[in-house]
Motif scaffolding. Structure first.
Motif, PDB file in Angstrom:
ATOM      1  N   TRP A 207      62.847 104.083  26.791  1.00 54.79           N
ATOM      2  CA  TRP A 207      63.267 103.531  28.084  1.00 54.79           C
ATOM      3  C   TRP A 207      64.472 102.612  27.920  1.00 54.79           C
ATOM      4  O   TRP A 207      65.369 102.599  28.765  1.00 54.79           O
ATOM      5  CB  TRP A 207      62.107 102.761  28.702  1.00 54.79           C
ATOM      6  CG  TRP A 207      61.100 103.637  29.377  1.00 54.79           C
ATOM      7  CD1 TRP A 207      61.064 105.004  29.364  1.00 54.79           C
ATOM      8  CD2 TRP A 207      59.998 103.213  30.168  1.00 54.79           C
ATOM      9  NE1 TRP A 207      60.000 105.458  30.084  1.00 54.79           N
ATOM     10  CE2 TRP A 207      59.318 104.379  30.595  1.00 54.79           C
ATOM     11  CE3 TRP A 207      59.498 101.975  30.534  1.00 54.79           C
ATOM     12  CZ2 TRP A 207      58.176 104.336  31.388  1.00 54.79           C
ATOM     13  CZ3 TRP A 207      58.349 101.918  31.333  1.00 54.79           C
ATOM     14  CH2 TRP A 207      57.705 103.081  31.754  1.00 54.79           C
ATOM     15  N   HIS A 208      64.499 101.843  26.843  1.00 59.69           N
ATOM     16  CA  HIS A 208      65.618 100.930  26.628  1.00 59.69           C
ATOM     17  C   HIS A 208      66.928 101.711  26.497  1.00 59.69           C
ATOM     18  O   HIS A 208      67.940 101.352  27.100  1.00 59.69           O
ATOM     19  CB  HIS A 208      65.372 100.088  25.371  1.00 59.69           C
ATOM     20  CG  HIS A 208      66.446  99.087  25.093  1.00 59.69           C
ATOM     21  ND1 HIS A 208      67.515  99.353  24.253  1.00 59.69           N
ATOM     22  CD2 HIS A 208      66.648  97.823  25.562  1.00 59.69           C
ATOM     23  CE1 HIS A 208      68.301  98.288  24.206  1.00 59.69           C
ATOM     24  NE2 HIS A 208      67.809  97.359  24.985  1.00 59.69           N
ATOM     25  N   ASP A 209      66.902 102.781  25.703  1.00 55.80           N
ATOM     26  CA  ASP A 209      68.114 103.599  25.531  1.00 55.80           C
ATOM     27  C   ASP A 209      68.547 104.228  26.858  1.00 55.80           C
ATOM     28  O   ASP A 209      69.742 104.288  27.178  1.00 55.80           O
ATOM     29  CB  ASP A 209      67.869 104.692  24.487  1.00 55.80           C
ATOM     30  CG  ASP A 209      67.669 104.127  23.086  1.00 55.80           C
ATOM     31  OD1 ASP A 209      68.027 102.951  22.869  1.00 55.80           O
ATOM     32  OD2 ASP A 209      67.141 104.850  22.226  1.00 55.80           O
ATOM     33  N   LYS A 210      67.570 104.665  27.638  1.00 55.67           N
ATOM     34  CA  LYS A 210      67.888 105.282  28.932  1.00 55.67           C
ATOM     35  C   LYS A 210      68.518 104.262  29.883  1.00 55.67           C
ATOM     36  O   LYS A 210      69.494 104.560  30.593  1.00 55.67           O
ATOM     37  CB  LYS A 210      66.609 105.868  29.533  1.00 55.67           C
ATOM     38  CG  LYS A 210      66.825 106.667  30.802  1.00 55.67           C
ATOM     39  CD  LYS A 210      65.512 107.223  31.324  1.00 55.67           C
ATOM     40  CE  LYS A 210      64.960 108.299  30.415  1.00 55.67           C
ATOM     41  NZ  LYS A 210      63.772 108.968  31.025  1.00 55.67           N
ATOM     42  N   LEU A 211      67.985 103.044  29.882  1.00 54.41           N
ATOM     43  CA  LEU A 211      68.518 101.996  30.757  1.00 54.41           C
ATOM     44  C   LEU A 211      69.876 101.505  30.282  1.00 54.41           C
ATOM     45  O   LEU A 211      70.722 101.125  31.098  1.00 54.41           O
ATOM     46  CB  LEU A 211      67.526 100.835  30.840  1.00 54.41           C
ATOM     47  CG  LEU A 211      66.234 101.136  31.618  1.00 54.41           C
ATOM     48  CD1 LEU A 211      65.218 100.022  31.435  1.00 54.41           C
ATOM     49  CD2 LEU A 211      66.542 101.328  33.110  1.00 54.41           C
ATOM     50  N   CYS A 212      70.106 101.506  28.976  1.00 57.00           N
ATOM     51  CA  CYS A 212      71.426 101.135  28.453  1.00 57.00           C
ATOM     52  C   CYS A 212      72.494 102.080  28.978  1.00 57.00           C
ATOM     53  O   CYS A 212      73.587 101.657  29.380  1.00 57.00           O
ATOM     54  CB  CYS A 212      71.415 101.142  26.922  1.00 57.00           C
ATOM     55  SG  CYS A 212      70.587  99.721  26.176  1.00 57.00           S
ATOM     56  N   ARG A 213      72.162 103.369  28.976  1.00 55.38           N
ATOM     57  CA  ARG A 213      73.118 104.352  29.490  1.00 55.38           C
ATOM     58  C   ARG A 213      73.319 104.179  30.991  1.00 55.38           C
ATOM     59  O   ARG A 213      74.445 104.291  31.498  1.00 55.38           O
ATOM     60  CB  ARG A 213      72.631 105.779  29.173  1.00 55.38           C
ATOM     61  CG  ARG A 213      72.642 106.125  27.694  1.00 55.38           C
ATOM     62  CD  ARG A 213      72.421 107.615  27.483  1.00 55.38           C
ATOM     63  NE  ARG A 213      71.079 108.022  27.892  1.00 55.38           N
ATOM     64  CZ  ARG A 213      70.020 108.037  27.089  1.00 55.38           C
ATOM     65  NH1 ARG A 213      70.147 107.643  25.814  1.00 55.38           N
ATOM     66  NH2 ARG A 213      68.840 108.431  27.528  1.00 55.38           N
ATOM     67  N   GLU A 214      72.243 103.901  31.692  1.00 53.98           N
ATOM     68  CA  GLU A 214      72.320 103.738  33.140  1.00 53.98           C
ATOM     69  C   GLU A 214      73.123 102.501  33.522  1.00 53.98           C
ATOM     70  O   GLU A 214      73.932 102.519  34.465  1.00 53.98           O
ATOM     71  CB  GLU A 214      70.903 103.654  33.716  1.00 53.98           C
ATOM     72  CG  GLU A 214      70.836 103.412  35.208  1.00 53.98           C
ATOM     73  CD  GLU A 214      71.315 104.620  36.019  1.00 53.98           C
ATOM     74  OE1 GLU A 214      71.620 104.438  37.211  1.00 53.98           O
ATOM     75  OE2 GLU A 214      71.382 105.742  35.455  1.00 53.98           O
ATOM     76  N   LEU A 215      72.918 101.393  32.785  1.00 51.84           N
ATOM     77  CA  LEU A 215      73.569 100.119  33.105  1.00 51.84           C
ATOM     78  C   LEU A 215      74.952 100.001  32.480  1.00 51.84           C
ATOM     79  O   LEU A 215      75.706  99.074  32.810  1.00 51.84           O
ATOM     80  CB  LEU A 215      72.684  98.951  32.649  1.00 51.84           C
ATOM     81  CG  LEU A 215      71.331  98.824  33.373  1.00 51.84           C
ATOM     82  CD1 LEU A 215      70.425  97.832  32.655  1.00 51.84           C
ATOM     83  CD2 LEU A 215      71.546  98.394  34.822  1.00 51.84           C
ATOM     84  N   GLY A 216      75.259 100.903  31.550  1.00 54.33           N
ATOM     85  CA  GLY A 216      76.584 100.891  30.941  1.00 54.33           C
ATOM     86  C   GLY A 216      76.817  99.750  29.982  1.00 54.33           C
ATOM     87  O   GLY A 216      77.953  99.285  29.845  1.00 54.33           O
ATOM     88  N   THR A 217      75.774  99.279  29.322  1.00 53.90           N
ATOM     89  CA  THR A 217      75.917  98.198  28.339  1.00 53.90           C
ATOM     90  C   THR A 217      74.937  98.426  27.193  1.00 53.90           C
ATOM     91  O   THR A 217      73.848  98.977  27.395  1.00 53.90           O
ATOM     92  CB  THR A 217      75.669  96.817  28.977  1.00 53.90           C
ATOM     93  OG1 THR A 217      75.699  95.816  27.965  1.00 53.90           O
ATOM     94  CG2 THR A 217      74.329  96.759  29.685  1.00 53.90           C
ATOM     95  N   ALA A 218      75.321  97.966  26.005  1.00 52.18           N
ATOM     96  CA  ALA A 218      74.462  98.146  24.832  1.00 52.18           C
ATOM     97  C   ALA A 218      73.406  97.063  24.704  1.00 52.18           C
ATOM     98  O   ALA A 218      72.442  97.223  23.956  1.00 52.18           O
ATOM     99  CB  ALA A 218      75.321  98.187  23.561  1.00 52.18           C
ATOM    100  N   SER A 219      73.593  95.961  25.407  1.00 53.35           N
ATOM    101  CA  SER A 219      72.635  94.852  25.288  1.00 53.35           C
ATOM    102  C   SER A 219      72.316  94.271  26.664  1.00 53.35           C
ATOM    103  O   SER A 219      72.706  93.148  26.982  1.00 53.35           O
ATOM    104  CB  SER A 219      73.187  93.765  24.367  1.00 53.35           C
ATOM    105  OG  SER A 219      74.478  93.350  24.803  1.00 53.35           O
ATOM    106  N   PRO A 220      71.619  95.030  27.491  1.00 52.93           N
ATOM    107  CA  PRO A 220      71.278  94.540  28.825  1.00 52.93           C
ATOM    108  C   PRO A 220      70.202  93.457  28.763  1.00 52.93           C
ATOM    109  O   PRO A 220      69.454  93.345  27.788  1.00 52.93           O
ATOM    110  CB  PRO A 220      70.758  95.793  29.537  1.00 52.93           C
ATOM    111  CG  PRO A 220      70.219  96.648  28.429  1.00 52.93           C
ATOM    112  CD  PRO A 220      71.110  96.390  27.250  1.00 52.93           C
TER     113      PRO A 220
END
Length: 453
Positions: A207-220
């Motif tokens: 989920w973290h990797d999926k949200l990183c792609r969605e939010l456009g940042t590596a450290s949300p």
């Protein structure tokens, strides 16, 4: 920090708020060792796995020196000696007793609590609206520290997920004296902006990797996630992810229960003290692990529908011998919870999976084995087959009860009554705990002695 703060009774929509606190023992295993040996305070402490080979718990001082969870201790001998690190074998009897004492102490401060794990407890603070919650939280922390010498962190918030987040921050923000309270919307926004997304309860790597792609940042941050459009969260992460999202936004979705959850999967596994090639030794060790699983199963008044047995050689990259991993799962015709009834299935698994060696073939040197009981069901939901003999099951349970009474709370290596096949085990598969401390809280022989000099 000196201002008196109270918990709001209702939210902006007029809905009554249930307030939760998460109390978590800091570096719990290490804190337990320090609790009975207070002269270790301030020194780096590491607790090793059952084989005394892998670091499974480290206190803050040990982490600051560069040691990490999962470190192979035999590869760090020089560093351990250089920094004066104190290493202990796992002492689960001590940890379990101190955990029960900690739970009892915490339970005296609230009417309802939910035990999450050996070192974590959810406390329900509903009805404390007129209290100074910061002062009360610090009183809880001081009481546990004074009574058990175990430091805890306490996070208080309107949902369990936010309480977990507050607990994480309580461990890092030293000026808050290990108590972090999210009482207002401003507190919530401030806390979530500080918390990395990967530390949110329920957010795994996928989920973290999926949200990183969605939010456009590596450290949300947790705030980035909590600020997303709700339908988009539902589409990306499903209902479970949406619940986490709502909890971070102060909407309670996870039910609070004072009942101990019934595990749907019970397992016991150990690394051997030495590598083993003999069938009898591995089989005897597996029966020991089965005995431990059955004890846990009966402790929650449940029955298992299947058993999975596995064993394998070393997975360490420096291991030069032939590698092998074997395992098999068998279903029971009717749910069982006694050793005598499950042993035939375990024997079938072992005989079926054990390697057939060709003449001159090098034998596999197995280093670890384990047993997993699955398909857990409660006694009320247990269904017998049409040809089952209820009297037979009743006899087996009476036999198991007598065996349990004789063995008491002894661990698997010191039980008085065992099956004959368990006695063929060599010392190679016994639990290796050469650096284990005593149990002064449960055993008279280990009690502290005060000398008049």
């Amino acid at each position: 920090m000196g201002n008196r703060r109270q918990l709001p009774e209702f939210n902006s929509l007029g809905i009554r708020i249930n307030w939760y606190g998460l109390a978590d023992g800091n570096s719990f295993y290490c804190s337990c060792e320090t609790s009975i040996q207070p002269w270790l305070e301030g020194r780096p402490v590491i607790v090793a796995s059952n084989s005394d080979k892998i670091a499974i718990a480290l206190n803050r001082r040990a982490k600051s020196l560069g040691f990490r969870m999962g470190d192979l201790l035999f590869e760090k001998t020089r560093e351990l000696k250089q920094h004066g690190v104190v290493v202990f074998s796992s002492n689960y009897e001590l940890y379990g007793d101190l955990s029960a004492r900690m739970h009892t102490c915490l339970g005296s401060f609230v009417e309802e609590m939910q035990i999450e794990s050996i070192d974590e407890v959810f406390l329900k603070f509903t009805g404390f609206d007129d209290w100074d919650i910061d002062d009360y939280g610090r009183t809880i922390i001081r009481t546990v520290r004074k009574g058990l010498w175990i430091p805890i962190a306490l996070g208080i918030a309107p949902t369990q997920t936010l309480a977990k987040a507050a607990n994480k921050l309580a461990k890092t923000e030293l000026d808050r004296e290990s108590c972090y309270v999210i009482a207002t919307e401003e507190d919530r926004a401030e806390a979530l902006r500080k918390l990395p997304l990967h530390q949110v309860w329920g957010i795994g790597r996928r989920w973290h990797d999926k949200l990183c792609r969605e939010l456009g940042t590596a450290s949300p941050t947790a705030w980035d996630f909590a600020s997303m459009y709700r339908p988009r969260v539902r589409k990306l992460l499903g209902v479970t992810g949406e619940r986490t999202y709502l909890e971070l936004n102060g909407i309670e979705c996870i039910p609070f229960s004072t009942e101990v959850d019934t595990k749907d999967r019970i397992s016991t596994s150990r690394m051997f003290a030495e590598c083993v090639t003999e069938y009898e030794a591995v089989f005897a060790a597996v029966l020991d692990y089965l005995s431990s699983c059955c004890r846990k199963l009966r402790g929650q008044r449940s029955y298992a529908g299947s058993v999975y047995v596995y064993y394998h050689t070393s997975v360490h990259e420096n291991y030069k011998g032939p590698k092998d991993a074997r395992g098999l799962k068998l279903e029971f015709p009717t749910p069982l919870n006694t050793e005598a009834e499950i042993i035939p299935y375990v024997r079938t698994i072992m005989r079926t999976t054990w390697p057939r060696y060709a003449p001159g073939q090098t034998r596999y040197r197995y280093q670890k084995a384990g047993v997993i009981l699955e398909g857990i069901t409660t006694a009320d939901a247990r269904q017998l087959n049409y040809d089952s003999d209820p009297e037979h099951y009743a006899r087996m349970e009476r036999l198991q009860t007598a065996k349990d009474l004789i063995n008491g709370t002894r661990n698997m290596d010191s039980r008085l009554l065992k099956y004959a096949t368990q006695l063929t085990k060599t010392k190679k598969t016994k639990l290796l705990r050469t650096m284990k401390t005593g149990n002064p809280t449960t055993l008279w022989k280990d009690r502290f002695r005060i000398r008049n000099t």
